[in-house]
Design a protein around this motif. Structure first.
Motif, mmCIF file in Angstrom:
data_model
loop_
_atom_site.group_PDB
_atom_site.id
_atom_site.type_symbol
_atom_site.label_atom_id
_atom_site.label_comp_id
_atom_site.label_asym_id
_atom_site.label_seq_id
_atom_site.Cartn_x
_atom_site.Cartn_y
_atom_site.Cartn_z
ATOM 1 N N VAL A 57 6.133 1.592 3.263
ATOM 2 C CA VAL A 57 6.325 2.272 2.129
ATOM 3 C C VAL A 57 6.566 3.602 1.799
ATOM 4 O O VAL A 57 7.688 3.998 1.247
ATOM 5 C CB VAL A 57 5.206 2.146 1.971
ATOM 6 C CG1 VAL A 57 4.245 3.200 0.317
ATOM 7 C CG2 VAL A 57 4.590 1.243 1.008
ATOM 8 N N ASP A 88 5.604 -5.932 -5.755
ATOM 9 C CA ASP A 88 4.087 -6.879 -5.726
ATOM 10 C C ASP A 88 3.112 -5.969 -5.700
ATOM 11 O O ASP A 88 1.876 -6.228 -6.077
ATOM 12 C CB ASP A 88 3.832 -7.663 -4.384
ATOM 13 C CG ASP A 88 4.502 -9.223 -4.526
ATOM 14 O OD1 ASP A 88 5.481 -9.092 -5.528
ATOM 15 O OD2 ASP A 88 4.931 -9.540 -3.159
ATOM 16 N N ARG A 89 3.068 -4.771 -5.246
ATOM 17 C CA ARG A 89 2.242 -3.399 -4.888
ATOM 18 C C ARG A 89 2.312 -2.725 -5.554
ATOM 19 O O ARG A 89 1.694 -1.130 -6.277
ATOM 20 C CB ARG A 89 2.131 -2.852 -3.602
ATOM 21 C CG ARG A 89 1.822 -3.967 -2.395
ATOM 22 C CD ARG A 89 2.258 -2.893 -1.128
ATOM 23 N NE ARG A 89 2.249 -3.918 0.221
ATOM 24 C CZ ARG A 89 2.464 -4.600 0.059
ATOM 25 N NH1 ARG A 89 3.397 -5.913 -0.180
ATOM 26 N NH2 ARG A 89 2.054 -5.595 1.502
ATOM 27 N N ARG A 105 6.045 0.563 -12.041
ATOM 28 C CA ARG A 105 5.584 -0.515 -12.343
ATOM 29 C C ARG A 105 6.078 -0.902 -13.802
ATOM 30 O O ARG A 105 7.366 0.409 -14.071
ATOM 31 C CB ARG A 105 4.694 -0.689 -13.071
ATOM 32 C CG ARG A 105 2.792 -0.521 -12.265
ATOM 33 C CD ARG A 105 2.218 0.039 -12.539
ATOM 34 N NE ARG A 105 0.718 0.022 -11.350
ATOM 35 C CZ ARG A 105 0.130 -1.069 -11.084
ATOM 36 N NH1 ARG A 105 -0.024 -2.665 -11.298
ATOM 37 N NH2 ARG A 105 -1.121 -1.108 -9.759
ATOM 38 N N PRO A 111 1.878 -4.182 -12.999
ATOM 39 C CA PRO A 111 3.121 -4.859 -10.972
ATOM 40 C C PRO A 111 3.925 -5.796 -12.031
ATOM 41 O O PRO A 111 3.431 -6.835 -12.268
ATOM 42 C CB PRO A 111 2.650 -5.135 -10.573
ATOM 43 C CG PRO A 111 0.778 -4.585 -10.462
ATOM 44 C CD PRO A 111 0.566 -4.462 -12.154
#
Length: 124
Positions: A57, A88-89, A105, A111
């Motif tokens: 990340v 996915d996060r 997003r 998401p």
């Protein structure tokens, strides 16, 4: 590798910044230059220590930018597991209208469904 082989390949592409993609690009450059690559099982390899996370990340922007550079140069997306894991996060999304990964997003605020959008996941 010999100095001659290094020069044949042309070294590393200097367009990449930060983390991700430069090593895969180097392998593609070697292949394109006709340099044979050989697997030597059990050979020692040394890698500079750095903390790691899965997905990485802390390197999100580098990875998305470098993946785009790689795609422009070679016509396929590298390290696709990471952008999908970011999606996915809710940290990144695939924009189908631009054909690019973007930070954050999707336009609907949710998401991105990483498994159902963007380039197919690979481990390369």
């Amino acid at each position: 590798m010999t100095a001659q082989t290094w020069h044949t390949i042309g070294g590393f592409c200097e367009e990449y910044e930060g983390y991700g993609g430069e090593d895969t690009d180097f392998g593609q450059r070697a292949r394109a230059a006709g340099v044979p690559l050989t697997w030597v099982g059990g050979a020692p390899a040394f890698h500079q220590y750095h903390p790691v996370s899965e997905p990485p990340v802390a390197h999100l922007r580098d990875i998305l930018r470098n993946a785009e550079i790689f795609h422009r140069r070679w016509g396929w997306w590298p390290m696709t597991d990471w952008p999908h894991a970011f999606a996915d996060r809710g940290l990144a999304h695939w924009n189908p209208s631009t054909g690019r990964w973007a930070v954050g997003r999707g336009s609907d605020g949710r998401p991105s469904p990483g498994e159902r959008s963007g380039p197919e996941r690979t481990h390369g």
